[in-house]
Scaffold this motif. Structure first.
Motif, PDB file in Angstrom:
ATOM      1  N   LYS A 262       0.850  -1.199   0.000  1.00  0.00           N
ATOM      2  CA  LYS A 262       0.000   0.000   0.000  1.00  0.00           C
ATOM      3  C   LYS A 262       0.881   1.243   0.000  1.00  0.00           C
ATOM      4  N   GLN A 266      -2.766   5.389   1.456  1.00  0.00           N
ATOM      5  CA  GLN A 266      -3.748   4.298   1.503  1.00  0.00           C
ATOM      6  C   GLN A 266      -3.757   3.647   2.891  1.00  0.00           C
ATOM      7  N   ARG A 269      -5.521   5.971   5.387  1.00  0.00           N
ATOM      8  CA  ARG A 269      -6.979   6.000   5.225  1.00  0.00           C
ATOM      9  C   ARG A 269      -7.624   4.717   5.759  1.00  0.00           C
ATOM     10  N   GLU A 270      -6.976   3.586   5.554  1.00  0.00           N
ATOM     11  CA  GLU A 270      -7.577   2.303   5.922  1.00  0.00           C
ATOM     12  C   GLU A 270      -7.437   1.970   7.404  1.00  0.00           C
ATOM     13  N   HIS A 271      -6.378   2.485   8.030  1.00  0.00           N
ATOM     14  CA  HIS A 271      -6.077   2.014   9.384  1.00  0.00           C
ATOM     15  C   HIS A 271      -6.108   3.096  10.454  1.00  0.00           C
TER      16      HIS A 271
END
Length: 286
Positions: A262, A266, A269-271
């Motif tokens: 990633k 990214q 944003r995801e974690h």
């Protein structure tokens, strides 16, 4: 001079003082002293330093010292016998704690300073409102605080060539973590010079003891540091790259993507999660 003993392996004292009740005295044990609130002075090792909220002091056994309170002060004292230090942290941590020869507040790595403040807040709260298994919980948190202090002291202490190879490796890991944003200090050549290893011996010895390549370990530490910044700070990728010693944001993104699949943004944003605001940024708990 009054000498104070500890009759059990571990003790926590929480005190509020307008006047410190004893003058110059010694202990037969290690003591971590966290300043919750108030101001004053600590005298030790022939010097006097001021204290303020959030300061943390390590007083080793047999150190003559005294606190002088200037404004009403709240203290948290964590006390460990020398045997308890060895039992809780392993024999290799004790030399770092015993090497402390200055009265100044401990200077911890930025991340560890926040962890210490959080641990002492938890200790304070648990003592105020004890829960199930209170004594075991308090002991674990206190040992964690001691280990954090030990690893920070280890990172500032360098062994001489007379220390065994195994002993020098104990210094190596906290040194790497402390200087993770300074890649020029973590090259094999630089580490060999600091820790008195030959270039080929260091790599083989590290792999034998930790079952991991030294370069891979350093890369993993850097990526963990990047992840921590992405999750727990508002710094841009460019700022993180500068802080952690990458050539630029593009270089960081390339390395990060190669190992995680990633991009840094990214991953954020995801974690990313929002941590609760710390209730006592200046060291005060209430």
């Amino acid at each position: 001079m009054w000498i104070e003993n500890l009759y059990e392996p571990f003790e926590i004292l929480i005190r509020e003082r307008a006047v410190f009740p004893v003058d110059v005295h010694r202990h037969t044990f290690f003591e971590l002293v966290y300043i919750v609130s108030g101001t004053g002075r600590l005298s030790a090792f022939g010097r006097e330093v001021t204290y303020q909220p959030g300061d943390l002091f390590l007083i080793r056994p047999e150190t003559a010292h005294r606190f002088v309170v200037e404004t009403v002060s709240r203290f948290v004292f964590l006390r460990f016998t020398q045997q308890a230090v060895a039992d809780c942290t392993g024999m290799l941590a004790e030399p770092f704690l015993s090497a402390q020869k200055e009265p100044d507040p401990l200077q911890l790595h930025e991340d560890d300073a926040g962890k210490i403040q959080g641990l002492f807040r938890l200790i304070w709260m648990e003592r105020e409102k004890p829960g199930l298994s209170c004594s075991d919980v308090l002991r674990q948190w206190s040992v964690s605080a001691l280990l954090i202090v030990a690893r920070n002291l280890a990172a500032r202490t360098l062994p001489d060539a007379g220390v065994s190879p195994a002993g020098r490796l104990v210094w190596l890991l906290p040194y790497i973590q402390r200087h993770i944003g300074q890649p020029e200090r973590l090259t094999t050549e630089a580490l060999c010079e600091v820790f008195h290893f030959s270039k080929h011996y260091l790599g083989r010895y590290f792999r034998r003891h930790y079952q991991e390549n030294l370069g891979s370990y350093i890369t993993r530490c850097r990526l963990r540091a990047v992840e921590n910044e992405l999750l727990n700070s508002a710094r841009s990728v460019k700022e993180i790259a500068w802080k952690l010693g990458f050539a630029d944001a593009s270089h960081l993104a390339k390395v990060f993507r190669r190992h995680t699949g990633k991009t840094p943004l990214q991953f954020r944003r995801e974690h990313r999660f929002r941590q609760p605001d710390h209730p006592a940024a200046d060291g005060r708990f209430g």
